[in-house]
Design a protein around this motif. Structure first.
Motif, PDB file in Angstrom:
ATOM      1  N   ALA A 293       0.836  -1.215   0.000  1.00  0.00           N
ATOM      2  CA  ALA A 293       0.000   0.000   0.000  1.00  0.00           C
ATOM      3  C   ALA A 293       0.867   1.260   0.000  1.00  0.00           C
ATOM      4  N   ASN A 294       1.960   1.203   0.764  1.00  0.00           N
ATOM      5  CA  ASN A 294       2.819   2.393   0.891  1.00  0.00           C
ATOM      6  C   ASN A 294       3.886   2.495  -0.196  1.00  0.00           C
ATOM      7  N   ASP A 295       3.948   1.499  -1.087  1.00  0.00           N
ATOM      8  CA  ASP A 295       4.975   1.480  -2.122  1.00  0.00           C
ATOM      9  C   ASP A 295       4.537   2.335  -3.313  1.00  0.00           C
ATOM     10  N   THR A 296       4.425   3.630  -3.092  1.00  0.00           N
ATOM     11  CA  THR A 296       3.934   4.561  -4.108  1.00  0.00           C
ATOM     12  C   THR A 296       4.403   5.972  -3.750  1.00  0.00           C
ATOM     13  N   ILE A 297       4.519   6.805  -4.791  1.00  0.00           N
ATOM     14  CA  ILE A 297       4.874   8.207  -4.513  1.00  0.00           C
ATOM     15  C   ILE A 297       3.666   8.971  -3.986  1.00  0.00           C
ATOM     16  N   TYR A 298       2.461   8.362  -4.143  1.00  0.00           N
ATOM     17  CA  TYR A 298       1.230   9.070  -3.770  1.00  0.00           C
ATOM     18  C   TYR A 298       0.786   8.719  -2.349  1.00  0.00           C
ATOM     19  N   GLY A 299      -0.159   9.477  -1.818  1.00  0.00           N
ATOM     20  CA  GLY A 299      -0.688   9.201  -0.480  1.00  0.00           C
ATOM     21  C   GLY A 299      -2.000   9.933  -0.262  1.00  0.00           C
ATOM     22  N   LEU A 300      -2.942   9.713  -1.198  1.00  0.00           N
ATOM     23  CA  LEU A 300      -4.184  10.481  -1.096  1.00  0.00           C
ATOM     24  C   LEU A 300      -5.214   9.765  -0.219  1.00  0.00           C
ATOM     25  N   ALA A 301      -5.480   8.493  -0.515  1.00  0.00           N
ATOM     26  CA  ALA A 301      -6.552   7.790   0.200  1.00  0.00           C
ATOM     27  C   ALA A 301      -6.262   6.300   0.210  1.00  0.00           C
ATOM     28  N   ALA A 302      -6.957   5.592   1.104  1.00  0.00           N
ATOM     29  CA  ALA A 302      -6.793   4.136   1.197  1.00  0.00           C
ATOM     30  C   ALA A 302      -7.984   3.586   1.969  1.00  0.00           C
ATOM     31  N   SER A 303      -8.145   2.254   1.904  1.00  0.00           N
ATOM     32  CA  SER A 303      -9.140   1.637   2.777  1.00  0.00           C
ATOM     33  C   SER A 303      -8.620   0.287   3.231  1.00  0.00           C
ATOM     34  N   VAL A 304      -9.191  -0.170   4.347  1.00  0.00           N
ATOM     35  CA  VAL A 304      -8.890  -1.518   4.815  1.00  0.00           C
ATOM     36  C   VAL A 304     -10.200  -2.172   5.208  1.00  0.00           C
ATOM     37  N   TRP A 305     -10.344  -3.435   4.826  1.00  0.00           N
ATOM     38  CA  TRP A 305     -11.582  -4.186   5.097  1.00  0.00           C
ATOM     39  C   TRP A 305     -11.234  -5.347   6.013  1.00  0.00           C
ATOM     40  N   THR A 306     -11.736  -5.307   7.244  1.00  0.00           N
ATOM     41  CA  THR A 306     -11.473  -6.353   8.223  1.00  0.00           C
ATOM     42  C   THR A 306     -12.523  -6.289   9.322  1.00  0.00           C
ATOM     43  N   ARG A 307     -12.742  -7.430  10.010  1.00  0.00           N
ATOM     44  CA  ARG A 307     -13.627  -7.445  11.179  1.00  0.00           C
ATOM     45  C   ARG A 307     -12.877  -7.091  12.445  1.00  0.00           C
ATOM     46  N   ASP A 308     -11.552  -7.137  12.373  1.00  0.00           N
ATOM     47  CA  ASP A 308     -10.751  -7.040  13.584  1.00  0.00           C
ATOM     48  C   ASP A 308     -10.368  -5.580  13.861  1.00  0.00           C
ATOM     49  N   LEU A 309     -10.849  -5.044  14.980  1.00  0.00           N
ATOM     50  CA  LEU A 309     -10.624  -3.623  15.281  1.00  0.00           C
ATOM     51  C   LEU A 309      -9.141  -3.296  15.422  1.00  0.00           C
ATOM     52  N   SER A 310      -8.393  -4.175  16.085  1.00  0.00           N
ATOM     53  CA  SER A 310      -6.960  -3.900  16.286  1.00  0.00           C
ATOM     54  C   SER A 310      -6.232  -3.864  14.950  1.00  0.00           C
ATOM     55  N   THR A 311      -6.562  -4.800  14.063  1.00  0.00           N
ATOM     56  CA  THR A 311      -5.913  -4.794  12.742  1.00  0.00           C
ATOM     57  C   THR A 311      -6.287  -3.521  11.993  1.00  0.00           C
ATOM     58  N   ALA A 312      -7.563  -3.129  12.102  1.00  0.00           N
ATOM     59  CA  ALA A 312      -8.020  -1.920  11.404  1.00  0.00           C
ATOM     60  C   ALA A 312      -7.236  -0.705  11.881  1.00  0.00           C
ATOM     61  N   ILE A 313      -7.110  -0.548  13.205  1.00  0.00           N
ATOM     62  CA  ILE A 313      -6.403   0.622  13.746  1.00  0.00           C
ATOM     63  C   ILE A 313      -4.917   0.566  13.372  1.00  0.00           C
ATOM     64  N   HIS A 314      -4.360  -0.630  13.412  1.00  0.00           N
ATOM     65  CA  HIS A 314      -2.954  -0.783  13.016  1.00  0.00           C
ATOM     66  C   HIS A 314      -2.763  -0.298  11.568  1.00  0.00           C
ATOM     67  N   CYS A 315      -3.667  -0.707  10.683  1.00  0.00           N
ATOM     68  CA  CYS A 315      -3.550  -0.293   9.275  1.00  0.00           C
ATOM     69  C   CYS A 315      -3.762   1.218   9.120  1.00  0.00           C
ATOM     70  N   VAL A 316      -4.769   1.753   9.822  1.00  0.00           N
ATOM     71  CA  VAL A 316      -5.027   3.204   9.729  1.00  0.00           C
ATOM     72  C   VAL A 316      -3.751   3.971  10.090  1.00  0.00           C
ATOM     73  N   ARG A 317      -3.062   3.501  11.140  1.00  0.00           N
ATOM     74  CA  ARG A 317      -1.856   4.213  11.580  1.00  0.00           C
ATOM     75  C   ARG A 317      -0.686   3.995  10.628  1.00  0.00           C
ATOM     76  N   ALA A 318      -0.605   2.819  10.027  1.00  0.00           N
ATOM     77  CA  ALA A 318       0.587   2.486   9.239  1.00  0.00           C
ATOM     78  C   ALA A 318       0.503   2.969   7.786  1.00  0.00           C
ATOM     79  N   ILE A 319      -0.706   3.219   7.297  1.00  0.00           N
ATOM     80  CA  ILE A 319      -0.826   3.576   5.876  1.00  0.00           C
ATOM     81  C   ILE A 319      -0.587   5.080   5.690  1.00  0.00           C
ATOM     82  N   GLU A 320       0.253   5.386   4.716  1.00  0.00           N
ATOM     83  CA  GLU A 320       0.637   6.782   4.458  1.00  0.00           C
ATOM     84  C   GLU A 320      -0.357   7.407   3.484  1.00  0.00           C
ATOM     85  N   ALA A 321      -1.452   7.924   4.012  1.00  0.00           N
ATOM     86  CA  ALA A 321      -2.475   8.535   3.152  1.00  0.00           C
ATOM     87  C   ALA A 321      -3.283   9.543   3.960  1.00  0.00           C
TER      88      ALA A 321
END
Ligand code: NAD
Length: 505
Positions: free
Chosen positions: A430-458
């Motif tokens: 997801a982060n292997d790009t020069i861009y960082g406008l938007a992203a989404s993550v689809w999961t049932r797991d709240l901890s994984t969701a928050i981890h992705c929200v924090r780790a994704i550069e967008a």
């Protein structure tokens, strides 16, 4: 006729409205409260991308026209007809402006569809109400933004005043012509500035009309000027103009970088950039609802023909659900997005903005094939629609992060599926790009969701949804997607500057 009552119009109604609207349009430059020809006499042919027919010759601004518009904007700013208007009076004009936009919903909507191919039903349901709604939102902000008195030596009074910048140059793209322009001009005007707007030369007609309606609503002449023109000529002249205090740009990353150069070469004007994207949607094995996820995936890339800055063009799918995901995507997307005449309210997908875009997108598809990706659907132009700049909705599988189709912004209806095995691998892709406008993550797991929200550069990360939000949400990118935020009350603040007044008592 308002946005509500136009929902019931038929294809035949829209064809008639289109013909009537084109006859009434004034395609000249809107400067100092009136339409004017350019003394230098340049024109641009506006082509309907659905039929290939030339609709109108629109005046193209020369650098001298840009200078005249900036002078008019500066005169109006110094005269204080808008910049010093009492907040409630400024609000009243902006509310009337929004009302007039709704009253002219049919003709404004049809201009959008004729100019850039957007389905009329999307303009009515999306663009038009968003334009009027955002103008009202900015009007509401006008008397909600305060200055400050700081805590300092009681023998002095220190006030921080918020003032408009002066003249704002706005340069906008063609993919949402009215809405992207409004995201700039509405907060700039609410803050008390004068504005010179240069819309994209591919689709300027609705913006010219917006300028005229502002004056009809009581906006003083010279406060909002709209100049159609070629980017390298009129846009460049505006961004280089020493009389412009801020340039607010939405468009490609490549041209956005030029804005920074122009600022440095002229007067160090402030530069706000909203640029391109290559947004990832991450679908984890435990996603809550496969059908909803698949629908978000195809709407996120095929909506507006894929001509969306935050289009979800990279679909990162867990290997364990990959085949089922691709199968459901291919079966349902083709039914939901069938290319057709965008003036027909039944049409969900129009042509691309022009033939050049069509050629570019088809050539990117060929690059994908030659680099080894597999075509799972589309990949060509619809044979039944040869006159238009159409591209069929397209899905690639077997894509790797190093391929051109995974790296470059295609700006068309082309999705790439990249398979992954672990969450960490998905974040890395997801982060292997020069861009960082938007992203989404689809999961049932709240901890994984928050981890992705924090780790994704967008600038925005959605969880179990895509492309939702409203005008309270700051919208703008990280990395080379830009350096500013549109929408929200802060966007009005961004067109103001702070002045410090230290008063010895
Ligand atoms: P573009 O960069 O080609 O043109 C944008 C504007 O810049 C147009 O008005 C154009 O005339 C002008 N321009 C072009 N060359 C110029 C120059 N040398 N000097 C000054 N002005 C110049 O982009 P486009 O094709 O109109 O729009 C598509 C791009 O816009 C995509 O990259 C898309 O991602 C981006 N976009 C970003 C957002 C966002 O909010 N981040 C929103 C919509 C579109």
């Amino acid at each position: 006729m308002n946005a509500g009552s136009i929902e019931s119009l038929s294809y035949a109604d829209w064809q008639k409205i289109a013909a009537d609207t084109l006859r009434a349009v004034d395609p000249r430059l809107f400067v100092d409260g009136e339409f004017r020809a350019s003394p230098e006499g340049g024109v641009i042919e506006t082509v309907n991308p659905t039929t290939g027919a030339v609709m109108l010759e629109v005046t193209a601004a020369s650098p001298a026209d840009v200078d005249r518009a900036v002078q008019a904007a500066r005169r109006a700013f110094r005269a204080g007809t808008w910049s010093k208007l009492a907040p409630r009076e400024r609000m009243a004009v902006m509310y009337r402006w929004a009302d007039l936009i709704e009253a002219n919903a049919a003709s404004l909507s049809v201009l959008e569809t004729l100019d850039m191919g957007k389905p009329i039903r999307d303009v009515i349901a999306g663009d038009l109400p968003s334009v009027a709604g955002f103008i009202r939102f900015c009007a509401e902000c006008i008397d909600k933004i305060d200055g400050r008195v700081t805590s300092t030596d009681p023998a002095a009074l220190h006030m921080i005043l918020r003032e408009p910048l002066g003249v704002v140059g706005a340069i906008s793209p063609w993919n949402y012509p009215m809405l992207m322009a409004t995201w700039k001009i509405a907060p700039a005007l609410a803050a008390g500035n004068s504005v010179v707007l240069k819309p994209a030369e591919q689709a300027p007609l609705s913006c010219l009309r917006l300028g005229q309606l502002f004056v009809e609503a009581g906006g003083p002449p010279g406060v909002l000027n709209v100049l159609n023109g070629i980017g390298e000529v009129a846009g460049r002249a505006l961004a280089l103009h020493p009389g412009v205090d801020k340039i607010s740009f939405t468009g490609s990353t490549q041209v956005g970088k030029l804005m920074l150069v122009y600022s440095g070469q002229s007067n160090m004007k402030k530069v706000a950039l909203e640029c391109g994207g290559k947004s990832p949607q991450i679908f984890l094995e435990d996603l809550p609802d496969m059908d909803r996820a698949v629908e978000a995936a195809f709407r996120g890339i095929f909506g507006n023909q894929g001509e969306v800055c935050n289009a979800g063009s990279r679909l990162l799918v867990a290997r364990s659900i990959h085949d089922e995901f691709v199968e459901r995507f291919s079966a349902r997307a083709a039914l939901a997005f069938t290319p057709g005449d965008p003036l027909d309210p039944a049409t969900s997908m129009g042509p691309l903005v022009d033939r050049e875009s069509q050629r570019r997108v088809l050539s990117m598809i060929q690059t994908g094939v030659s680099e080894g990706a597999r075509l799972a659907m589309g990949g060509d132009a619809p044979a039944a629609l040869p006159e238009g700049a159409y591209v069929n909705p397209t899905l690639f599988t077997g894509v790797s992060s190093s391929m051109s189709i995974a790296r470059e912004e295609i700006f068309g209806p082309v999705a790439s599926v990249i398979a992954f095995d672990t969450v960490e691998e998905a974040i890395e892709i997801a982060n292997d790009t020069i861009y960082g406008l938007a992203a989404s993550v689809w999961t049932r797991d709240l901890s994984t969701a928050i981890h992705c929200v924090r780790a994704i550069e967008a600038g925005v990360v959605w969880v179990n949804t895509f492309d939702e939000g409203d005008m309270t949400q700051p919208f703008g990118g990280f990395k080379q997607s830009g350096n500013a935020k549109d929408n929200c009350i802060d966007s009005v603040r961004s067109y103001m500057q702070e002045k410090s007044a230290w008063i010895r008592l």
